[in-house]
Write a protein that holds these residues in place. Sequence first.
Motif, short mmCIF file in Angstrom:
data_model
loop_
_atom_site.label_atom_id
_atom_site.label_comp_id
_atom_site.label_asym_id
_atom_site.label_seq_id
_atom_site.Cartn_x
_atom_site.Cartn_y
_atom_site.Cartn_z
N VAL A 33 0.18 1.52 -3.31
CA VAL A 33 -1.19 1.98 -3.11
C VAL A 33 -1.85 2.21 -4.47
CG1 VAL A 33 -0.44 4.40 -2.93
CG2 VAL A 33 -2.66 3.73 -1.97
N ALA A 61 3.21 -2.06 3.33
CA ALA A 61 2.44 -0.88 2.86
C ALA A 61 3.23 -0.04 1.86
CB ALA A 61 2.01 -0.02 4.05
N ASP A 69 9.27 5.09 -0.87
CA ASP A 69 8.50 5.61 0.26
C ASP A 69 9.42 6.31 1.25
OD1 ASP A 69 5.79 5.34 -0.08
OD2 ASP A 69 5.52 4.15 1.73
N SER A 125 2.04 6.62 -4.71
CA SER A 125 1.41 7.51 -3.73
C SER A 125 1.35 8.95 -4.21
CB SER A 125 2.16 7.43 -2.39
OG SER A 125 3.52 7.75 -2.55
N GLN A 152 -0.10 7.02 4.47
CA GLN A 152 -1.53 6.93 4.19
C GLN A 152 -2.14 5.77 4.99
OE1 GLN A 152 -1.69 6.63 -0.10
NE2 GLN A 152 -0.97 8.73 -0.39
N TRP A 153 -1.44 4.66 5.06
CA TRP A 153 -1.91 3.51 5.83
C TRP A 153 -1.92 3.81 7.32
CZ3 TRP A 153 -4.71 -0.56 5.85
CH2 TRP A 153 -4.50 -1.60 6.76
N SER A 156 2.59 6.00 0.77
CA SER A 156 1.63 4.92 1.01
C SER A 156 1.68 4.44 2.46
CB SER A 156 1.90 3.75 0.06
OG SER A 156 3.21 3.24 0.22
N GLN A 157 2.87 4.41 3.05
CA GLN A 157 2.98 3.98 4.44
C GLN A 157 2.32 4.96 5.39
OE1 GLN A 157 7.25 3.37 4.71
NE2 GLN A 157 7.06 1.20 4.17
N ILE A 180 -4.20 -0.34 0.11
CA ILE A 180 -2.78 -0.42 0.44
C ILE A 180 -2.33 -1.87 0.22
CG2 ILE A 180 -1.03 0.07 2.17
CD1 ILE A 180 -2.68 2.51 1.35
#
Length: 355
Positions: free
Chosen positions: A318, A315, A67, A270, A291-292, A288-289, A310
Amino acid sequence: MKRRHCAAAALIAVCALAMVSLPVQAWASPAPIPSAAAAPSARAGKSLAEVREEIDQLYREAGAATDAYNLAEEKVEKQTAELDELGRAIDEGRQKIARLKDQAGAQAREQYRNAGLPPGTQLALSSDPRLFLYGLNQMRQSQQASDAVLADMTRAQADLELYTEDAQVNWEKLEAGRLEQARAKKEINARIDEAKAIEAQLEEEERARLLELEKQAQAAAQSSWLSSGALHDINRAASPSGRTAVRFALAQIGKPYVWGAEGPGSYDCSGLTSQAWAAAKRPIPRTSQEQWARLPHIAVGDMRPGDLIIYHSDATHVGMYVGDGMVVHAPRPGRNVTLAGAGSMEILGVVRPDA
């Protein structure tokens, strides 16, 4: 044997695609697998359960670093684009200054040819009243033109200096982003190599039992999650864009996980979800982080196909909910895009890209 494998693969694909539009029964956990938790491993006398937890932790750390890598990559791409734009602006500024200098030089040469006096001034000295008034007007216009050239040149030079300062700042950010990418890449490879080294110490039979342990733990977690009533409606209808995203994600089943990958041949977690929603004409953040952090949150019990689940407290994973209590996701290095129980991993929350 080969024919049976092909038939099984075809059946899985048909069932997965059917989830998008057809109501189906809740996912049931498989029959219990005899526990291998107490079996010794080849790694310092640890049980296979302990080895599995260690490997899972290493891959979660690799996911977190992935990420960080993806976010740094986004920043590098953004800074590169801004530097390109600033470069064009600086070039245009230089060209403008060159034109203004030429214009100012032409005015100076004209005055030199007329003994230092512009035509308007010469006319202003005429004894003819009409020429005198005309000369005054010409002199005023000439002065205004000179002032305008000087003001434009001053602004152009100030803009050029500002663009140059911005370019320097963006260059420093770009270099910082590249360093962050390199650090994250090193971290990812280190964690993956460590996990692979642990697995390599196991005998073939132990690796098989390790996989069984993993499946058993996932099945137990999924069964517990479904029985808790966390999901109010297991087959709520997807939105039109959600259906498109789900179809895209399901079509990627079987493709390998590769960290940093966004398709078409491989994906990270992600990368899969962001590309699925891009296919639905709804661009979402890459990681993903992000997105959260940036997508609207909804209650787990209210999720519908296309929503993103998530996972983990940081996070770092995903998956996309596809209905029937299942997600499609890219699990980790060494695994392929697959279907899994939505509750088989630690759920942090749910976001809806098309809320």
